[in-house]
Design a protein around this motif. Structure first.
Motif, short mmCIF file in Angstrom:
data_model
loop_
_atom_site.label_atom_id
_atom_site.label_comp_id
_atom_site.label_asym_id
_atom_site.label_seq_id
_atom_site.Cartn_x
_atom_site.Cartn_y
_atom_site.Cartn_z
N THR A 276 0.85 -1.19 0.00
CA THR A 276 0.00 0.00 0.00
C THR A 276 0.89 1.24 0.00
OG1 THR A 276 -1.68 -1.27 1.17
CG2 THR A 276 -1.92 1.13 1.19
N HIS A 277 0.65 2.08 -1.02
CA HIS A 277 1.55 3.20 -1.33
C HIS A 277 0.83 4.52 -1.06
CE1 HIS A 277 3.63 5.99 -4.08
NE2 HIS A 277 2.49 6.17 -4.68
N HIS A 278 1.56 5.51 -0.52
CA HIS A 278 1.00 6.86 -0.36
C HIS A 278 1.14 7.62 -1.67
CE1 HIS A 278 1.61 5.85 3.89
NE2 HIS A 278 0.66 6.73 4.14
N ILE A 279 0.01 8.06 -2.26
CA ILE A 279 0.07 8.79 -3.53
C ILE A 279 0.83 10.10 -3.34
CG2 ILE A 279 -1.36 9.96 -5.27
CD1 ILE A 279 -3.41 7.65 -4.81
N HIS A 280 0.44 10.86 -2.32
CA HIS A 280 1.26 12.00 -1.90
C HIS A 280 2.12 11.47 -0.75
CE1 HIS A 280 -0.63 15.08 -4.35
NE2 HIS A 280 -1.75 14.40 -4.15
N ALA A 281 3.43 11.56 -0.92
CA ALA A 281 4.35 10.88 -0.01
C ALA A 281 4.11 11.28 1.45
CB ALA A 281 5.79 11.21 -0.40
N TRP A 282 4.18 10.29 2.32
CA TRP A 282 4.07 10.51 3.76
C TRP A 282 5.13 11.53 4.20
CZ3 TRP A 282 1.16 9.47 7.91
CH2 TRP A 282 1.74 9.50 9.17
N ALA A 283 6.32 11.41 3.61
CA ALA A 283 7.42 12.33 3.97
C ALA A 283 7.07 13.77 3.62
CB ALA A 283 8.69 11.91 3.24
N HIS A 284 6.16 13.98 2.64
CA HIS A 284 5.77 15.33 2.23
C HIS A 284 4.40 15.72 2.80
CE1 HIS A 284 8.61 15.04 -1.52
NE2 HIS A 284 9.23 14.91 -0.36
N GLY A 285 3.97 15.03 3.84
CA GLY A 285 2.72 15.39 4.50
C GLY A 285 1.50 14.63 4.01
N GLY A 286 1.68 13.65 3.10
CA GLY A 286 0.55 12.85 2.63
C GLY A 286 0.00 11.99 3.76
N PRO A 298 6.42 -4.27 -5.08
CA PRO A 298 7.63 -3.76 -4.42
C PRO A 298 8.57 -3.03 -5.39
CG PRO A 298 7.14 -5.96 -3.63
CD PRO A 298 6.17 -5.68 -4.74
N PHE A 299 8.71 -3.55 -6.62
CA PHE A 299 9.60 -2.90 -7.58
C PHE A 299 9.10 -1.49 -7.92
CE2 PHE A 299 10.52 -1.72 -12.01
CZ PHE A 299 11.90 -1.64 -11.92
N HIS A 300 7.80 -1.37 -8.30
CA HIS A 300 7.29 -0.05 -8.69
C HIS A 300 7.15 0.89 -7.50
CE1 HIS A 300 6.01 -1.92 -12.67
NE2 HIS A 300 6.85 -0.94 -12.96
N ASN A 301 6.94 0.33 -6.32
CA ASN A 301 6.92 1.18 -5.12
C ASN A 301 8.32 1.78 -4.92
OD1 ASN A 301 5.70 2.42 -2.98
ND2 ASN A 301 5.62 0.61 -1.67
N GLY A 302 9.34 0.98 -5.26
CA GLY A 302 10.71 1.44 -5.11
C GLY A 302 11.10 2.52 -6.11
N VAL A 303 10.65 2.39 -7.37
CA VAL A 303 11.08 3.34 -8.41
C VAL A 303 10.19 4.58 -8.47
CG1 VAL A 303 12.09 1.53 -9.84
CG2 VAL A 303 9.74 2.27 -10.28
N ASN A 304 9.02 4.51 -7.82
CA ASN A 304 8.08 5.62 -7.88
C ASN A 304 8.59 6.75 -6.96
OD1 ASN A 304 5.23 6.53 -8.61
ND2 ASN A 304 5.21 6.67 -6.37
N ASP A 306 9.19 10.01 -4.75
CA ASP A 306 8.36 10.87 -3.92
C ASP A 306 8.17 12.26 -4.54
OD1 ASP A 306 8.04 8.92 -2.10
OD2 ASP A 306 9.35 9.78 -0.55
N ASN A 307 9.17 12.74 -5.27
CA ASN A 307 9.11 14.11 -5.80
C ASN A 307 8.38 14.21 -7.15
OD1 ASN A 307 10.84 13.13 -7.70
ND2 ASN A 307 12.68 14.06 -6.81
N ARG A 308 7.91 13.09 -7.69
CA ARG A 308 7.12 13.04 -8.92
C ARG A 308 7.89 13.41 -10.18
NH1 ARG A 308 0.84 14.23 -7.97
NH2 ARG A 308 0.59 12.48 -6.55
N ASN A 309 9.20 13.61 -10.08
CA ASN A 309 9.96 13.98 -11.28
C ASN A 309 10.84 12.83 -11.77
OD1 ASN A 309 8.96 16.62 -11.36
ND2 ASN A 309 10.36 17.19 -9.70
N GLY A 310 10.62 11.64 -11.25
CA GLY A 310 11.47 10.51 -11.61
C GLY A 310 11.19 10.02 -13.02
N PHE A 312 10.21 7.23 -13.98
CA PHE A 312 9.14 6.23 -14.07
C PHE A 312 7.75 6.84 -13.95
CE2 PHE A 312 12.81 3.65 -13.04
CZ PHE A 312 12.61 2.51 -13.79
N GLY A 313 7.65 8.18 -13.93
CA GLY A 313 6.35 8.81 -13.76
C GLY A 313 5.86 8.64 -12.33
N TYR A 314 4.53 8.83 -12.11
CA TYR A 314 4.01 8.69 -10.76
C TYR A 314 2.53 8.30 -10.81
CZ TYR A 314 2.13 13.40 -11.54
OH TYR A 314 1.46 14.47 -12.06
N ILE A 315 2.00 7.96 -9.63
CA ILE A 315 0.59 7.53 -9.52
C ILE A 315 -0.23 8.70 -8.99
CG2 ILE A 315 -0.97 5.91 -8.34
CD1 ILE A 315 0.91 4.59 -10.39
N ASP A 316 -1.41 8.91 -9.58
CA ASP A 316 -2.30 9.97 -9.10
C ASP A 316 -3.73 9.41 -9.06
OD1 ASP A 316 -2.96 12.39 -8.09
OD2 ASP A 316 -2.91 13.47 -10.01
#
Ligand SMILES: [Zn+2]
Length: 345
Positions: A276-286, A298-304, A306-310, A312-316
């Motif tokens: 279970t992944h935080h769409i807005h990162a917990w570290a950024h107040g999500g 686990p793989f995509h959770n790892g590459v996703n 937190d800053n959304r500029n990676g 691999f894109g991001y989840i919204d």
């Protein structure tokens, strides 16, 4: 050429073998490789010309398939002189392919490294799955011995042993049923209509693919036979606020309903293995709220990132529909539809 000429054709038919001609004629690459290997041995350049002549004479009358097998197995022998010694023994074989295989096994010892322990599960096929287990021979021998004691000789052993294994595993609590009961997916406005007494017109979807009417739902709602998950058409799963970083069991269950597989497009990981992944990162107040959760392997959770500029894109989840946003901004819906798609399209 008639059939008896075809099956008795020996190594001499390969004297003028030509790789390009064989490929052009439509032979498989594996077959071409096999024939080229035989051709090279019997007609190619070698320091062992006397042994080559001897082998060619001895191989007369041996079917091409057997000569091919010998050469394929000889690739495991590193020393050329040793290969000729073994070859001259094997080409004198006259008899079945099976007997030749045994003779080869006695003469050519290929060192085998033990496979690593592993347990693999296939995808379902018509309601069945296959499990392949590699483990210590002593432990598996114990298991086989036990299973064979549980079966009768009247029927094929394999099917009975599968039943016996599950009888063992299901005995007691060692293998609990993962999903003992389906969960009912309820749009919140239907929930209101059902409670207002209009439940008969409402059809609800269950996670096991079955349906029930609103009246049946009311009958079950407060019983212990069903779990209920409510969804709002715009806001998604009805929120269960939570101020801890880790999602609780109910939130994880809801998240897997909304997102039944890894949210990255075409990823094959099912909710069985996702995190279970935080769409807005917990570290950024999500927050650990239902409107901020998605499932990722686990793989995509790892590459996703937190800053959304990676890369691999991001989840919204705009509009309570989970999407993958590609690095170029394109919005890609989930490959496997979740509860929101099932309920509201
Ligand atoms: Zn994935």
């Amino acid at each position: 050429m008639n059939f008896s000429e075809f099956v008795s054709a020996g190594v001499s038919v390969l004297a003028d073998f030509d790789r390009s001609a064989a490929m052009a004629a439509g032979l498989s690459t594996a077959r071409v490789r096999d024939l080229a290997r035989v051709h090279h041995t019997y007609f190619g350049p070698t320091q062992f010309t006397r042994k080559q002549r001897e082998a060619l004479a001895a191989a007369d009358g041996m079917p091409v398939d057997q000569v091919v097998l010998i050469e394929r197995k000889l690739t495991a022998v590193g020393d050329a002189a040793e290969r000729w010694r073994i070859r001259l023994d094997l080409v004198r074989h006259r008899g079945s392919y099976r007997a030749l295989t045994k003779r080869i096994a006695r003469l050519i010892h290929v060192p085998v490294s033990p496979p690593k322990p592993s347990c693999r599960f296939s995808r379902s096929k018509a309601g069945m799955r296959t499990m392949i287990l590699t483990y210590n021979e002593r432990d598996l021998a114990d298991l086989e011995h036990l299973l064979r004691q549980m079966i009768t000789s009247d029927n094929p052993a394999a099917a009975q042993m599968a039943e016996a294994l599950f009888t063992l595993l299901r005995d007691g609590d060692s293998l609990p049923h993962a999903r003992p009961r389906p969960i009912v997916l309820v749009p919140v406005d239907d929930h209101v209509r059902i409670h207002a007494g209009n439940g008969d017109e409402v059809t609800l979807i269950l996670t096991d693919g079955t349906t029930m009417t609103g009246a049946e739902y009311l009958h079950h709602e407060f019983g212990d036979t069903l779990e209920v998950a409510a969804f709002h058409p715009q806001h998604g799963p009805v929120n269960l606020y939570h101020t801890k970083r880790l999602a609780n069991t109910k939130q994880k269950t809801m998240s897997k309903l909304v997102c039944p597989a890894c949210a990255f497009p075409d990823c094959k990981a099912t909710a069985e293995t996702t995190q279970t992944h935080h769409i807005h990162a917990w570290a950024h107040g999500g927050m650990t709220n239902m409107d901020n959760l998605a499932e990722l392997c686990p793989f995509h959770n790892g590459v996703n990132a937190d800053n959304r500029n990676g890369p691999f894109g991001y989840i919204d989840n705009a509009g309570a529909r989970i999407h993958w946003i590609a690095p170029n901004g394109v919005k890609v819906p989930m490959t496997t539809p979740g509860a929101m798609e099932l309920l509201f399209g």
